[in-house]
Design an enzyme around this catalytic site. Sequence first.
Site, PDB file in Angstrom:
ATOM      1  N   SER A 696       0.839  -1.181   0.000  1.00 42.54           N
ATOM      2  CA  SER A 696       0.000   0.000   0.000  1.00 42.54           C
ATOM      3  C   SER A 696       0.885   1.246   0.000  1.00 42.54           C
ATOM      4  O   SER A 696       1.710   1.420  -0.894  1.00 42.54           O
ATOM      5  CB  SER A 696      -0.951  -0.039   1.191  1.00 42.54           C
ATOM      6  OG  SER A 696      -1.974   0.900   1.071  1.00 42.54           O
ATOM      7  N   ASP A 787      -8.761  -5.823  -5.282  1.00 46.11           N
ATOM      8  CA  ASP A 787      -8.382  -4.643  -4.501  1.00 46.11           C
ATOM      9  C   ASP A 787      -9.110  -3.410  -5.025  1.00 46.11           C
ATOM     10  O   ASP A 787      -8.957  -3.036  -6.183  1.00 46.11           O
ATOM     11  CB  ASP A 787      -6.867  -4.445  -4.599  1.00 46.11           C
ATOM     12  CG  ASP A 787      -6.332  -3.379  -3.659  1.00 46.11           C
ATOM     13  OD1 ASP A 787      -7.144  -2.662  -3.039  1.00 46.11           O
ATOM     14  OD2 ASP A 787      -5.102  -3.265  -3.547  1.00 46.11           O
ATOM     15  N   HIS A 819      -7.252  -5.829  -0.797  1.00 50.01           N
ATOM     16  CA  HIS A 819      -6.077  -5.002  -0.531  1.00 50.01           C
ATOM     17  C   HIS A 819      -5.138  -5.615   0.505  1.00 50.01           C
ATOM     18  O   HIS A 819      -3.911  -5.540   0.376  1.00 50.01           O
ATOM     19  CB  HIS A 819      -6.546  -3.620  -0.056  1.00 50.01           C
ATOM     20  CG  HIS A 819      -5.455  -2.610   0.036  1.00 50.01           C
ATOM     21  ND1 HIS A 819      -4.687  -2.240  -1.044  1.00 50.01           N
ATOM     22  CD2 HIS A 819      -4.994  -1.885   1.087  1.00 50.01           C
ATOM     23  CE1 HIS A 819      -3.804  -1.333  -0.666  1.00 50.01           C
ATOM     24  NE2 HIS A 819      -3.956  -1.101   0.620  1.00 50.01           N
TER      25      HIS A 819
END
Length: 844
Positions: A696, A787, A819
């Site tokens: 991320s 995601d 995610h």
Amino acid sequence: MVVLATTARTLTCPRFHSRTSTTPIVAAAAASLLLSASSSSSSRARAPASGCSLWRRSVSKISHHPTAMAAAQASEAAAEKDLPLGMDASMMDEYASQSKLLQEFVKIPTIGKAWIFNSKTENTSRAMVSVGQADLLANKRKYFLLSSHISKNASRKSVDFQWSPFPIEMSGVSAVIPSPSGKKLLVVRNSEDDSPTKLEVWGPCQLENEIHVAQSVHGSLYVDEWFEGISWNQEETLVAYVAEEPPQLKPEFNDAGYKKAGSSEKDCKSWKGKGDWEETWGETYSKKRIPALFVVNILSGEVRAVKGIPRTLSVGQVIWAPSSSYSLVFVAWSSDNGFQKTPRKLGIKYCYNRPCALYAVPDPFMEEADEPSINVSKGATAPTIKLTSNLSSGFFPRFSPDGKYLVFISAKSAVDSGAHNATNSMHKIYWPVDGKLEGLSVADVVPIVMCPQDDGFPGLYCSGILRNPWLPDGQTMILSSVWGSKEVILSVNVVSCEVARVSPQDSDYSWNVLALDKDSILAVSSSLITVPQMYYGCEVCQTGKSNQWDWQDISTPFPNLSDKISVLLADHKFSILKIPISNASDKLTDGAKLPFEAIFVSWKDSATRPTIVVLHGGPHSVYPSSYSKSLAFLYSQGYNLLVVNYRGSLGFGEEALQSLPGNIGSQDVSDVLTALNFVIKKGLIDASRVAVAGGSHGGFLTTHLIGQAPDTFVAAVARNPVCNLSLMVGTTDIPDWCFVEIYGKEGKNYFSEYPSVDDLCQFHQKSPISHISKVSTPTLFLLGAQDLRVPISNGLQYARALKERGVETKIIVFPEDMHSLDKPQCDFESFLNIGVWFKKHMSK
């Protein structure tokens, strides 16, 4: 975006350059030639050394002959046909050995929630603890309940936990909620299809009622940390909860077109249309319907929807209120939280900056109870009352035991600034004795801490509060928070507004509260090199001094670690390093000038070992010192870890956190490089062997670092990374994140669903992809196809660009994962590949 991010930096070294000077294309060609040669006839294999040059020339001539080339290719294919797709033959043994080791870490159980029930005897009580364990074959987590009898001596100097011999598996169970007295247990079994949801009410020795709730009434109950709210009333006759609203009507069609009249579901000559598309709350909620409020009578089994709540409000975290006609208090988020309050639901997972408020509404069964009625006209619905009109955020509501105060947490700093997480504050409402809720005032309990003094209290950072967090005085709450790079247990007196640290002051371990046993605390503590252990804390009175807490470790029935894992953990040490910032500008606030922290996990001979720098995502999150099986697996392979909590992380005060928005890709990158240089200058690590990994925003940093410091890292791993903000802004469920993190607080004013050309240029310039021409670091990408936070297109575009430039790149896509990449099989395969990737590129 709060997924694990790992970032490592390696300083320039001649060996690194010599190893990477040959492009992957040339290397592949050389490997192909060697393979062809090795698969040639035995007579060639026995060629004498004296004829080596002539033999090479003849091989060269033969290899260019079409028949010879075809034979060589066929031989090469035969050699690789038994290899899994993308598998490196040279690393097969490594996959096998690391897989075996990773399974040992996966088997270690995790401690979840706990409950303690009082008994009639003064010094005894009962405990129930939930334990989780990954089931790789089923690709899900199994949950068990452990029971214990607690005995304390009169002086409270010793405590004994007598555990039941075996745990009970909670198969198919979504949640267990004990009643306030502990005499009843609600078991929730959510359906995975169109079958009814089951609510089971258990007594001490029997199933007292089983309630089946059809989909036409509501869908599955919400049991996650955002909308979850399952609450018993004090009489233990009703349970309020949050569940998916019933399915909305859809248009129906047949061979004659649209059907105006309804028909039976059994009509096989028609089909259901889709109807209008509705916004969802993004990541993890894309397939869930709007959360709504319901109450069930556990005796009759009747379920009633709570009326009067607008459908534009998504409800959660419901609790029962004392002495009021409006007996239900809950949190609600409005769907009008898009640009200029348009009806757009932005992603809410990990996003504390979504405006929310506390509301009160009557219990739908109240008309049948002996309680004062609400003055509304016959047939009308009582209005929903907003309790926190002047506050942009309010959640985790809890009533004090005497009913005088409604205490709650607020993320108003996150809402006002736009940062997806920030320093919390705590507030209280004086609950009226007469139940009249008009004109309630909100008072501060714990304010936002802007700049902590002398390593003092940095502010509240709460991700949850116990259902019953109160000590016997009825004024003191016990909760978990973040303090720098540690998780700590705090006491907060809501009357005097005093905050104190309850967990050991001198411990670098992380501590979390599990449950309260009257005036004692059941807690769990761990470190990056120590698996979780339960402790029992009792307050010790000291004459003339503030009270201290005595912590006793508790024997548990958990199996002992294997000798191999025990030795690996014992061979490591960890320390929390204070890292002074470099080039402190006068424009920085005082809090932004304070040192940030990094956790260094090392071997005894750390200077000769390779190092992985680990960074969290968010960016407004933190990597605490608590145990992580994934990181334990990585350092057990022979690596040091440098876990950097750069400025912008939680736990260091609001000024340090707010220094990052507007400066991502520069300040955070600089902090990582500063932390790495810090341990290099102290001679703690081998500067020639450093890798970087992250997910991320940590993937954002990972790909930035291999571009901005291209000679530093020998390998990189990126999990669902942010690589191109100009691409992400139009596809993510949190487009506001892009504006706020690029422009700072002003980004809230710039946010739009149609970014300008100037915006897109800014996004590109601040993105890792703008530095891709300088990247030469071999990089592994782990991507979730589902995601919504950082859509797969971001990682794929960057990875394809690396391949285009000849950089060694490996891509693994998990079709069903989102995610966090946290399904057991996905998590296992991810870290196995990370371990093998680093072993391949960091071994001397």
